[in-house]
Design an enzyme around this catalytic site. Structure first.
Site, PDB file in Angstrom:
ATOM      1  N   GLU A   1       0.878  -1.146   0.187  1.00 12.07           N
ATOM      2  CA  GLU A   1       0.172   0.149   0.002  1.00 12.07           C
ATOM      3  C   GLU A   1       0.717   1.286  -0.182  1.00 12.07           C
ATOM      4  O   GLU A   1       2.051   1.232   0.061  1.00 12.07           O
ATOM      5  CB  GLU A   1      -1.140   0.045   1.191  1.00 12.07           C
TER       6      GLU A   1
ATOM      7  N   HIS B   1      -8.067   9.832   5.343  1.00 20.44           N
ATOM      8  CA  HIS B   1      -7.870   8.531   4.159  1.00 20.44           C
ATOM      9  C   HIS B   1      -8.186   9.350   2.959  1.00 20.44           C
ATOM     10  O   HIS B   1      -9.291   9.901   2.812  1.00 20.44           O
ATOM     11  CB  HIS B   1      -8.752   7.502   4.512  1.00 20.44           C
TER      12      HIS B   1
ATOM     13  N   ARG C   1      -0.484   8.640   2.908  1.00 15.65           N
ATOM     14  CA  ARG C   1      -1.800   9.088   3.043  1.00 15.65           C
ATOM     15  C   ARG C   1      -1.900  10.609   3.013  1.00 15.65           C
ATOM     16  O   ARG C   1      -2.881  11.109   2.264  1.00 15.65           O
ATOM     17  CB  ARG C   1      -2.708   8.489   4.120  1.00 15.65           C
TER      18      ARG C   1
ATOM     19  N   HIS D   1     -10.157   9.319   9.241  1.00 14.48           N
ATOM     20  CA  HIS D   1     -10.301   7.796   9.337  1.00 14.48           C
ATOM     21  C   HIS D   1      -9.746   7.099  10.426  1.00 14.48           C
ATOM     22  O   HIS D   1      -9.963   6.108  10.794  1.00 14.48           O
ATOM     23  CB  HIS D   1      -9.303   7.320   7.899  1.00 14.48           C
TER      24      HIS D   1
ATOM     25  N   ARG E   1      -0.279   7.793  10.140  1.00 16.05           N
ATOM     26  CA  ARG E   1       0.106   6.368  10.033  1.00 16.05           C
ATOM     27  C   ARG E   1       0.242   5.663   8.810  1.00 16.05           C
ATOM     28  O   ARG E   1      -0.420   6.115   7.685  1.00 16.05           O
ATOM     29  CB  ARG E   1      -1.379   5.767  10.750  1.00 16.05           C
TER      30      ARG E   1
HETATM   31  C1  LIG Z   1     -13.220   1.291   7.118  1.00 16.45           C
HETATM   32  C2  LIG Z   1     -11.768   1.082   7.655  1.00 16.45           C
HETATM   33  C3  LIG Z   1     -10.788   0.236   7.029  1.00 16.45           C
HETATM   34  C4  LIG Z   1      -9.553   0.037   7.728  1.00 16.45           C
HETATM   35  N1  LIG Z   1      -8.707  -0.839   7.043  1.00 16.45           N
HETATM   36  C5  LIG Z   1      -7.571  -1.053   8.004  1.00 16.45           C
HETATM   37  C6  LIG Z   1      -6.537  -2.030   7.409  1.00 16.45           C
HETATM   38  O1  LIG Z   1      -6.838  -2.637   6.252  1.00 16.45           O
HETATM   39  N2  LIG Z   1      -5.481  -2.209   7.909  1.00 16.45           N
HETATM   40  C7  LIG Z   1      -5.290  -1.545   9.289  1.00 16.45           C
HETATM   41  O2  LIG Z   1      -4.220  -2.081  10.066  1.00 16.45           O
HETATM   42  N3  LIG Z   1      -6.150  -0.675   9.794  1.00 16.45           N
HETATM   43  C8  LIG Z   1      -7.291  -0.372   9.232  1.00 16.45           C
HETATM   44  N4  LIG Z   1      -8.219   0.403   9.778  1.00 16.45           N
HETATM   45  C9  LIG Z   1      -7.936   0.963  10.950  1.00 16.45           C
HETATM   46  C10 LIG Z   1      -8.330  -0.149  12.059  1.00 16.45           C
HETATM   47  O3  LIG Z   1      -9.326  -0.987  11.660  1.00 16.45           O
HETATM   48  C11 LIG Z   1      -8.397   0.342  13.530  1.00 16.45           C
HETATM   49  O4  LIG Z   1      -7.711   1.400  13.608  1.00 16.45           O
HETATM   50  C12 LIG Z   1      -8.429  -0.955  14.410  1.00 16.45           C
HETATM   51  O5  LIG Z   1      -9.096  -1.884  13.885  1.00 16.45           O
HETATM   52  C13 LIG Z   1      -8.743  -0.319  15.999  1.00 16.45           C
HETATM   53  O6  LIG Z   1      -9.128  -1.524  16.623  1.00 16.45           O
HETATM   54  P1  LIG Z   1      -9.313  -1.165  18.216  1.00 16.45           P
HETATM   55  O7  LIG Z   1      -9.499  -2.586  18.726  1.00 16.45           O
HETATM   56  O8  LIG Z   1      -8.508  -0.263  18.771  1.00 16.45           O
HETATM   57  O9  LIG Z   1     -10.791  -0.557  18.113  1.00 16.45           O
HETATM   58  P2  LIG Z   1     -12.111  -0.803  17.231  1.00 16.45           P
HETATM   59  O10 LIG Z   1     -12.022  -1.992  16.353  1.00 16.45           O
HETATM   60  O11 LIG Z   1     -12.452   0.490  16.759  1.00 16.45           O
HETATM   61  O12 LIG Z   1     -13.118  -1.108  18.461  1.00 16.45           O
HETATM   62  C14 LIG Z   1     -13.512  -0.325  19.426  1.00 16.45           C
HETATM   63  C15 LIG Z   1     -14.652  -0.912  20.407  1.00 16.45           C
HETATM   64  O13 LIG Z   1     -14.674  -0.079  21.502  1.00 16.45           O
HETATM   65  C16 LIG Z   1     -16.289  -0.214  21.929  1.00 16.45           C
HETATM   66  N5  LIG Z   1     -16.725   0.920  22.529  1.00 16.45           N
HETATM   67  C17 LIG Z   1     -16.293   2.421  22.092  1.00 16.45           C
HETATM   68  N6  LIG Z   1     -16.898   3.105  23.268  1.00 16.45           N
HETATM   69  C18 LIG Z   1     -17.449   2.165  24.195  1.00 16.45           C
HETATM   70  C19 LIG Z   1     -18.009   2.529  25.399  1.00 16.45           C
HETATM   71  N7  LIG Z   1     -18.287   3.450  25.950  1.00 16.45           N
HETATM   72  N8  LIG Z   1     -18.330   1.429  26.135  1.00 16.45           N
HETATM   73  C20 LIG Z   1     -18.383   0.044  25.509  1.00 16.45           C
HETATM   74  N9  LIG Z   1     -17.837  -0.155  24.477  1.00 16.45           N
HETATM   75  C21 LIG Z   1     -17.170   0.905  23.790  1.00 16.45           C
HETATM   76  C22 LIG Z   1     -16.964  -0.105  20.379  1.00 16.45           C
HETATM   77  O14 LIG Z   1     -18.217  -0.657  20.413  1.00 16.45           O
HETATM   78  C23 LIG Z   1     -15.983  -1.530  19.599  1.00 16.45           C
HETATM   79  O15 LIG Z   1     -16.261  -2.485  19.929  1.00 16.45           O
HETATM   80  C24 LIG Z   1      -9.428   0.649   9.260  1.00 16.45           C
HETATM   81  C25 LIG Z   1     -10.626   1.339   9.670  1.00 16.45           C
HETATM   82  C26 LIG Z   1     -11.592   1.656   8.927  1.00 16.45           C
HETATM   83  C27 LIG Z   1     -12.689   2.295   9.583  1.00 16.45           C
END
Ligand SMILES: Cc1cc2nc3c(=O)[nH]c(=O)nc-3n(C[C@H](O)[C@H](O)[C@H](O)COP(=O)(O)OP(=O)(O)OC[C@H]3O[C@@H](n4cnc5c(N)ncnc54)[C@H](O)[C@@H]3O)c2cc1C
Length: 432
Positions: free
Chosen positions: A118, A234, A275, A335, A370
């Site tokens: 990428e 993004h 990006r 993003h 990032r």
């Molecule tokens: C469309 C898209 C495509 C992407 N593609 C990529 C990719 O190809 N490769 C890559 O490395 N990254 C990618 N990213 C970024 C990556 O997906 C995220 O940064 C990463 O998955 C975040 O993971 P996380 O576990 O920190 O939180 P998240 O997966 O964002 O989960 C957060 C969790 O917290 C919960 N939550 C929030 N507030 C509360 C609350 N008050 N009480 C209880 N629960 C709560 C939510 O419900 C959720 O379950 C992408 C992001 C998006 C949006």
């Protein structure tokens, strides 16, 4: 886990807030004798992790180490925490092995997985599963977690506050609301894995309910933040003439040959730049064209797009365009959040016994911008580290003694104002 008769007081060893990749990996890497409570705001699958399309990075042997580190630093404008970058790269192969041990499968053949590239990457070092890498990873992790007796899961349960000791220095657990019941969760360690702040923006690729609750509560409790103004845009979200979450056109589409073109059908930038540079070039072109979007030409992928990016292909057909004939409208959208709750290399925040992992945390690994596909990897690497640290610290259980009055959910406006104020303060401090 002890739950009293009214189901409002809970004690456990570890409470984890969120159900993205960081939360699930942390829960699954803690020993099976730990009593874990995992709560999530909606259902287990409603996370940004589930939406990830492109993939997850891994170092391709020792010869790739320096290049992977340099690509990450260059994308981050050299404002990264170099120690965090080295950890990310050095522990990337172990992180992928952990995922594979937990049932995750990447696209490949009998000789091994395939690798893609990428923007900002000097090598093909991204593992993927079609164009639904996040969904595939998360479904495997969710299957595994459901089989673990020591992990209790409560869906549709929102954290509304952090419980702190009377001197304000230690975290004792969380307060949460579930089906209008107030839950007081006392825990030895508390892990915030609440994701980024996309929900406070009008144009974002993120789920709207992921709006920075962890960060808002950190602000309320004077927990240190870092680089909160570093927000990534993004370059290529699909432009549709309506509000709501924007569908992402993965960077790998450009990595594998698609071209950005303006309304005169001329190329105007190097599609493989990091990006922030590509987003800037698109926004400048939109200004020149006086347009709400620019275009992505998928024709160079005519022989591979349907097989390699089936979901993107399907989505474009759904909005009435032919991916092989019509250039598709794209617009830069919020993003990712590089900044967040400041943590050390064991994912510990400035409040004792409070950990932050994944997008809500700031290890400093991404600097100002990032590098693509480093976020899922960061989630896995630093979730594993938090699990190790929780076991090592073996903090005692201290029950919260103060009376808690009934709390309501944090409002969108409240969270948005708190975070936007801190973003402005950080921007001003950085401009000095
Ligand atoms: C469309 C898209 C495509 C992407 N593609 C990529 C990719 O190809 N490769 C890559 O490395 N990254 C990618 N990213 C970024 C990556 O997906 C995220 O940064 C990463 O998955 C975040 O993971 P996380 O576990 O920190 O939180 P998240 O997966 O964002 O989960 C957060 C969790 O917290 C919960 N939550 C929030 N507030 C509360 C609350 N008050 N009480 C209880 N629960 C709560 C939510 O419900 C959720 O379950 C992408 C992001 C998006 C949006």
């Amino acid at each position: 886990m002890d739950i009293d008769n009214s189901f409002k007081n809970i004690t456990c060893d570890v409470v984890i807030v969120g159900s993205g990749v960081a939360a699930l990996v942390c829960a699954l890497c803690l020993p099976k004798n730990q009593d874990i409570l995992l709560i999530t705001k909606k259902t287990l699958t409603d996370s940004n992790s589930y939406l990830a399309q492109g993939g997850i990075c891994v170092m391709r042997g020792d010869s790739d180490r320096d290049n992977f580190i340099e690509d990450t630093l260059r994308a981050g404008h050299y404002q990264n925490n170099k120690k965090a970058v080295e950890i990310l790269v050095d522990e990337s192969n172990a992180a992928i092995e952990t995922l594979q041990d937990l049932g995750v499968v990447f696209t490949g053949n009998e000789d091994g997985p395939y690798y893609t590239r990428e923007g900002g990457h000097s090598n093909f070092r991204i593992l993927y599963h079609d164009d639904i890498t996040g969904q595939s990873i998360m479904e495997s992790l969710i299957d595994t977690i459901k089989g673990r007796n020591n992990i209790n899961i409560i869906e549709n349960c929102s954290m509304t506050d952090i419980l702190e000791s009377s001197n304000g220095k230690e975290c004792l657990g969380i307060h949460a609301v579930h089906s209008e019941n107030n839950l007081i969760v006392n825990s030895r360690a508390t892990v915030l894995a609440t994701g980024g702040i996309g929900g406070i923006y009008q144009n974002s690729t993120n789920f709207p309910h992921i709006r920075g609750d962890g960060i808002a509560l950190a602000i309320k409790h004077n927990i240190e933040l870092n680089d909160i103004s570093y927000v990534q845009i993004h370059p290529t979200a699909l432009y549709e003439d309506k509000s709501g979450r924007r569908f992402l056109i993965s960077e790998s589409v450009r990595g594998e040959g698609a071209h950005l073109i303006n309304h005169k059908h001329e190329r105007f930038t190097n599609e493989l730049n990091p990006r922030d540079l590509v987003s800037k070039a698109i926004l400048e072109e939109m200004k020149k064209d006086n347009s709400k979007y620019e275009l992505l030409d998928l024709n160079p992928l005519e022989n591979s797009i349907e097989k390699r990016f089936p979901n993107i292909y399907k989505k474009i057909l759904e909005i009435g365009l032919n991916p092989l004939e019509d250039p598709i409208p794209i617009v830069p959208s919020q993003h990712y959040t590089m900044g967040g709750i400041k943590v050390d290399m064991d994912s510990k925040s400035s409040m004792k016994n409070l950990y932050a992992i994944g997008e809500v945390a700031c290890t400093g690994v991404h600097g100002r911008n990032r590098l693509a596909s480093n976020s899922l990897l960061e989630g896995v690497v630093f979730a594993k580290r938090s699990a190790k640290s929780i076991v090592k610290e073996n903090a005692p259980l201290i029950c919260y003694k103060d009376t808690i009055t009934r709390k309501t959910l944090l409002s969108d406006t409240e969270v948005s104002i708190m975070i936007k104020e801190r973003i402005m303060e950080d921007e001003l401090a950085k401009a000095k």
